[in-house]
Design a protein around this motif. Structure first.
Motif, short mmCIF file in Angstrom:
data_model
loop_
_atom_site.label_atom_id
_atom_site.label_comp_id
_atom_site.label_asym_id
_atom_site.label_seq_id
_atom_site.Cartn_x
_atom_site.Cartn_y
_atom_site.Cartn_z
N ARG A 15 -16.74 21.66 -4.65
CA ARG A 15 -15.97 20.54 -5.70
C ARG A 15 -15.75 19.58 -6.15
O ARG A 15 -16.02 19.04 -6.98
CB ARG A 15 -14.72 21.32 -5.81
CG ARG A 15 -13.64 20.85 -7.00
CD ARG A 15 -13.85 21.19 -8.17
NE ARG A 15 -13.07 21.65 -8.76
CZ ARG A 15 -12.12 22.07 -10.14
NH1 ARG A 15 -13.34 23.17 -9.90
NH2 ARG A 15 -11.55 22.55 -10.22
N GLU A 18 -18.84 18.51 -7.98
CA GLU A 18 -19.21 19.35 -8.74
C GLU A 18 -17.97 17.99 -9.28
O GLU A 18 -18.43 17.33 -10.41
CB GLU A 18 -18.53 19.87 -9.06
CG GLU A 18 -18.06 20.45 -10.84
CD GLU A 18 -17.63 21.81 -10.59
OE1 GLU A 18 -17.98 22.95 -11.94
OE2 GLU A 18 -16.21 22.19 -10.81
N ASP A 21 -20.14 14.56 -9.81
CA ASP A 21 -21.21 14.66 -10.98
C ASP A 21 -20.35 14.52 -12.90
O ASP A 21 -21.09 13.99 -13.50
CB ASP A 21 -21.68 15.99 -11.36
CG ASP A 21 -22.90 16.10 -11.89
OD1 ASP A 21 -23.67 14.46 -12.08
OD2 ASP A 21 -22.68 16.94 -12.96
N GLN A 22 -19.59 15.47 -12.36
CA GLN A 22 -18.62 14.99 -13.78
C GLN A 22 -18.29 13.60 -14.22
O GLN A 22 -18.00 13.24 -15.50
CB GLN A 22 -17.39 15.97 -14.20
CG GLN A 22 -17.76 17.12 -13.47
CD GLN A 22 -16.12 18.40 -13.44
OE1 GLN A 22 -15.70 17.23 -13.09
NE2 GLN A 22 -16.76 19.48 -13.72
N ARG A 24 -19.44 10.83 -13.31
CA ARG A 24 -20.60 10.15 -13.70
C ARG A 24 -20.64 10.04 -14.49
O ARG A 24 -21.28 9.51 -15.81
CB ARG A 24 -22.11 10.77 -12.56
CG ARG A 24 -23.13 9.79 -12.72
CD ARG A 24 -24.30 10.89 -12.26
NE ARG A 24 -24.11 12.57 -12.42
CZ ARG A 24 -24.83 12.71 -14.01
NH1 ARG A 24 -25.89 12.29 -14.41
NH2 ARG A 24 -25.62 14.04 -13.75
N ARG A 25 -20.90 11.86 -15.57
CA ARG A 25 -20.81 11.76 -16.98
C ARG A 25 -20.18 11.46 -17.10
O ARG A 25 -21.17 10.77 -18.62
CB ARG A 25 -21.46 13.13 -17.18
CG ARG A 25 -22.55 13.98 -16.34
CD ARG A 25 -22.69 15.13 -16.75
NE ARG A 25 -21.95 15.97 -15.82
CZ ARG A 25 -21.15 17.50 -15.88
NH1 ARG A 25 -20.94 17.74 -17.23
NH2 ARG A 25 -20.55 17.52 -15.33
N LYS A 30 -21.98 10.55 -21.20
CA LYS A 30 -22.42 12.17 -21.29
C LYS A 30 -21.97 12.78 -22.14
O LYS A 30 -22.07 13.80 -22.87
CB LYS A 30 -22.82 12.58 -20.14
CG LYS A 30 -24.85 12.32 -20.24
CD LYS A 30 -25.56 12.65 -18.97
CE LYS A 30 -26.51 12.63 -19.57
NZ LYS A 30 -27.36 13.21 -17.90
N ILE A 31 -19.84 13.01 -21.67
CA ILE A 31 -19.16 13.80 -21.74
C ILE A 31 -18.20 13.02 -22.05
O ILE A 31 -17.83 11.55 -22.26
CB ILE A 31 -18.75 14.55 -20.92
CG1 ILE A 31 -18.49 14.58 -19.75
CG2 ILE A 31 -19.55 15.72 -21.21
CD1 ILE A 31 -17.66 15.02 -18.70
N ASP A 34 -12.01 14.12 -24.89
CA ASP A 34 -11.77 14.80 -24.77
C ASP A 34 -12.13 16.55 -24.15
O ASP A 34 -11.93 17.44 -23.56
CB ASP A 34 -12.26 15.18 -26.19
CG ASP A 34 -11.01 14.90 -27.64
OD1 ASP A 34 -9.89 14.30 -26.69
OD2 ASP A 34 -10.96 15.42 -28.18
N GLN A 35 -13.45 15.81 -23.98
CA GLN A 35 -14.35 16.52 -22.65
C GLN A 35 -14.24 17.11 -21.72
O GLN A 35 -13.68 18.03 -20.71
CB GLN A 35 -15.61 17.10 -23.56
CG GLN A 35 -15.88 16.94 -24.73
CD GLN A 35 -17.23 16.82 -25.12
OE1 GLN A 35 -18.34 16.31 -23.97
NE2 GLN A 35 -17.92 17.54 -25.86
N PRO A 38 -9.49 18.42 -19.15
CA PRO A 38 -9.00 19.83 -19.14
C PRO A 38 -10.12 19.55 -17.86
O PRO A 38 -9.56 19.93 -16.65
CB PRO A 38 -10.42 20.08 -19.96
CG PRO A 38 -10.84 19.74 -20.82
CD PRO A 38 -10.15 18.25 -20.99
N LEU A 39 -11.11 18.79 -17.27
CA LEU A 39 -11.61 19.04 -15.78
C LEU A 39 -11.62 17.26 -15.27
O LEU A 39 -10.98 18.21 -13.79
CB LEU A 39 -13.67 17.59 -16.62
CG LEU A 39 -14.48 18.37 -17.28
CD1 LEU A 39 -15.59 18.29 -17.79
CD2 LEU A 39 -14.85 20.26 -17.22
N LEU A 160 -9.98 29.60 -15.86
CA LEU A 160 -9.24 28.19 -16.32
C LEU A 160 -9.00 27.97 -17.33
O LEU A 160 -8.87 26.90 -17.49
CB LEU A 160 -10.55 28.09 -15.75
CG LEU A 160 -11.22 27.94 -14.14
CD1 LEU A 160 -12.25 27.74 -14.00
CD2 LEU A 160 -10.56 27.56 -12.95
N HIS A 161 -9.60 28.67 -18.70
CA HIS A 161 -9.18 28.15 -19.98
C HIS A 161 -8.19 29.49 -20.15
O HIS A 161 -8.39 29.81 -21.75
CB HIS A 161 -9.99 28.19 -20.69
CG HIS A 161 -11.34 27.07 -19.83
ND1 HIS A 161 -12.08 27.60 -19.38
CD2 HIS A 161 -11.54 26.07 -20.45
CE1 HIS A 161 -13.61 26.18 -19.31
NE2 HIS A 161 -12.80 25.43 -19.29
#
Ligand code: HEM
Ligand code: SF4
Lengths: 544, 150
Positions: A15, A18, A21-22, A24-25, A30-31, A34-35, A38-39, A160-161
């Motif tokens: 986790r 992960e 990496d999220q 970083r993006r 890259k995201i 809004d995207q 939730p992460l 998860l959603h």
């Protein structure tokens, strides 16, 4: 307490990777925000008025000394030397930088901790009785069941959603110390007529803008079907929970609109189907978990009497110690509600001190309570004087558990972007007022809870006295509520009438307390008197 | 509403099946239930996947649409189909993002047609990130509890 094996450790380490990496993006663009939102929420990161806030999970409120030390170190390294213990037995930091969050999570993983699913529309950290394993009145220790549910609910791909956040609580005593029926699912471990242990399921409770007490939807789920039944409850919710209106998306609305019987019927249908899918861990898994929660090596033949010659100490014992199942022991609650302080806050030094005291006096264990205090669950009565002395040195010896100074308050307008009004200053003024007028102790049990807006993070619906911050033409205003309870006699508080300004609400609380003092009968708590005499005498005193 | 609303094979960016890509235009669940020859159907978030269960043998492709990634009803739809024994393609379409790929796989999706093409390297990492899983689903992976107890 529970320890990770190589699998649990791998899950939290993955986790962290992960999330790194999220992040970083996100930082590379890259995201979109809004995207990303939730992460980060599913890793406990909220964006607040001044900075990011990070909420760390304390599963079922249990911590060891090493973990408490680590929480203190995190407060030093990534925040401003404070942590804030929350009403869901977690800890929150208010001044976090996004770039540093992955490192913070990596530090947590080193001590078998995480921030997984502490916010977002998913199954949140599972809460429980802070006296689990210590209370004389419990049927069994509820935590092995909570741990089983923790593993099932972590990274559950289907859930998860969800339409909205989802909170589960597990208790195993008729005395509810965890607000069980104010959760999306409240589970009470019970014994049936055949003498078997199983789970009673209450579904559809919650606070927020539409408070509801969860109805019982199944009296007994056998232990080897606990996960399957939970999955059925969630699947029916995921299918029908409203997505068109976030204020109506909680399961309490679904159960209310559909009716509890129809909801229960649909759950049964899904349950029957899922039983054929073999998704339930074997009972051997529960048996693997249980020994982690076995009793520590309690001594026998201990004294059952403390030296009560110091009056201050005796008062602290009376308010902060709770009977224990093992003779010669008590569970000690350390109040994080000093007079005039911020409810639930602890400094780095205090967290280190509590960690050391847990190690020295309580088999290296501490607990976070939903009332934002810390418990040392297993303390020898004969060593209470010594412990008290050390708590005094650490500024942790306030004697006010469940009294009017033991206020639950949300962060309010000082930190929260949704707030209508400040909560913390009101809490500070009330605790000071009742210290000065000397009525605090006289009032006995009186649970006061403050929320800075209708979202009810401060549990105002469940306060014997509740305070709700509202916006009145651009100025902060406070409504007073009476008669709520989060305990086994769960009830929702009612608004007294027109609101008050900041000074007025402190006076109003004192007037309400005075009505009780004048009218109480033998052994009655504030709540009992209110229930007997009703709202009118209070209204007269408040609005005369 | 037009019947022909499905994605084409060209839209499929990732696929975990060896058979030929299904090239039927998917129809709505209502249209599917009305006509006996459709072999591809698209499930919207509000549809109840259980309505398809009596007809599984004639379905070759189910598209599950995610108009917004926050609406998670499609995860349940996919699982319901797999649990009933459906073995054809389940294609995630719409707002499919990197961080949904692994959990979609777990719920039974085996083809992905994201509305915005995903970075291949990021997707590869996401598909392979989790070595272990806590829950049992129909994806055939042994959950941790099974490994612990053999
Ligand atoms: C400062 C940032 C915070 C924000 C923006 C926030 C936001 C919210 C919102 C929007 C709700 C209503 C959710 C719903 O009804 O679906 C809620 C509920 C709640 N929050 Fe917070 N909150 C914050 C901090 C806290 C803190 C610090 C605590 C603990 C002290 C907390 C505990 C709760 C609880 C217990 C509920 C009630 C859950 C229920 O309705 O059953 N929150 N929060
Ligand atoms: S009750 Fe309102 S003001 Fe208080 S923390 Fe929750 S959202 Fe913020």
């Amino acid at each position: 307490m529970y320890r990770y094996d190589q699998y649990d450790q791998e899950m939290v380490d993955t986790r962290v990777a992960e999330f790194r990496d999220q992040t970083r993006r996100r930082l590379e663009g890259k995201i979109t925000e809004d995207q990303f939102k939730p992460l980060r929420l599913q890793n406990g990161l909220y964006l607040q008025l001044h900075a990011y806030m990070l909420r760390v999970a304390v599963p079922y409120g249990t911590l060891n000394g090493t973990q408490m030390h680590a929480l203190a170190d995190i407060a030093d390294k990534y925040d401003r030397g404070y942590g804030h213990f929350t009403t869901r037995q977690n800890i929150q930091y208010n001044w976090i930088k996004l770039e540093e969050a992955p490192d913070l999570l990596a530090d947590l993983a080193k001590v078998e901790m995480h921030a997984i699913q502490t916010s977002g529309n998913c199954i949140r950290n599972i809460s429980s009785d802070q006296y689990a394993g210590a209370a004389a009145d419990e049927l069994v220790d509820p935590r092995p069941y909570a741990e089983l549910l923790r593993q099932w609910s972590s990274f559950h791909p289907e859930f998860l959603h969800l339409p909205r956040k989802f909170k589960i609580c597990v208790i195993a005593s008729d005395n509810d110390r965890a607000a069980m029926r104010l959760h999306d699912i409240g589970i009470q471990i019970v014994k049936n007529e055949a003498g078997e242990i199983g789970c009673a399921f209450y579904v559809g409770g919650g606070m927020g803008r539409t408070p509801m007490v969860a109805p019982l939807i199944r009296e007994f789920v056998p232990l080897d079907q606990l996960i399957t039944y939970s999955e059925a409850c969630l699947r029916v919710y995921n299918r029908y929970g409203r997505r068109d209106n976030k204020y109506k998306a909680r399961i309490k609305i679904l159960v209310h609109e559909m009716g509890k019987d129809e909801y229960a019927r649909q759950v049964e249908e899904e349950f029957a189907h899922l039983l054929e899918q073999g998704i339930e861990p074997p009972l051997a898994e529960l048996e693997r978990i249980k020994p982690y929660f076995a009793d520590p090596a309690f001594k026998i033949g201990l004294t059952e009497k403390a030296d009560r010659s110091d009056d201050k100490f005796a008062r602290w014992v009376d308010s902060n110690c709770m009977p224990h199942k093992a003779p010669g022991y008590v569970a000690v609650t350390i109040s994080l509600k000093p007079v005039g302080g911020i409810p639930g806050d602890a400094s780095t030094a205090q967290m280190h001190a509590m960690a050391d005291l847990a190690k020295e006096y309580s088999f290296d264990e501490c607990r976070v309570t939903h009332a934002q205090n810390i418990v040392l669950p297993h303390v020898e009565i004969g060593r209470l004087n010594e412990l008290y002395g050390k708590l005094v040195q650490a500024d942790l010896a306030t004697a006010n558990i469940d009294q009017i100074g033991d206020i639950i308050a949300c962060p309010g307008l000082d930190y929260c972007s949704l707030a209508n009004a400040r909560s913390i200053p009101v809490a500070q003024k009330i605790s000071q007022r009742f210290e000065q007028n000397g009525k605090g102790e006289m009032l006995g049990q009186l649970k006061l809870k403050i929320s800075g807006c209708i979202n009810a993070c401060g549990h105002h619906h469940a306060g014997h006295i509740g305070i709700l911050g509202v916006d009145k033409k651009g100025t902060e205003n406070y409504q007073l509520l009476l008669g709520g309870s989060e305990a086994e006699d769960t009830s929702l508080a009612k608004i007294t009438g027109p609101g008050f300004d900041e000074a007025g609400i402190v006076d109003a609380v004192e007037k309400a307390a005075d009505v009780y003092l004048a009218q109480r009968e033998d052994g009655e708590r504030f709540l009992d008197t209110y229930r007997r005499i009703g709202m009118d005498p209070f209204k007269e005193a408040l609005y005369a | 509403m037009p019947d022909n609303l499905g994605t084409s094979p060209d839209d499929v960016q990732f696929r975990f099946r060896d058979d030929e890509v299904v090239d039927h235009a998917a129809v709505t669940v209502d249209a599917f239930l009305d006509q006996s020859n459709a072999a591809a159907v698209r499930i919207e978030p509000g549809d109840d996947a259980r309505e398809l269960l009596p007809h599984l043998e004639r379905i070759k492709l189910v598209e599950v649409n995610f108009p917004g990634f926050m609406d998670g009803r499609g995860y349940s739809s996919a699982r319901v189909l797999r649990e009933a024994g459906y073995e054809g393609e389940i294609r995630a379409v719409g707002e499919v993002l990197i961080d949904q790929l692994a959990i979609m796989r777990r719920c039974g999706f085996d083809a992905f047609a994201p509305v915005n093409t995903l970075d291949e390297a990021d997707a590869e990492r996401a598909f392979n990130l989790w070595n272990e899983v806590y829950q049992k689903t129909t994806d055939g992976r042994a959950p941790i509890w099974q490994k612990r107890h053999g």
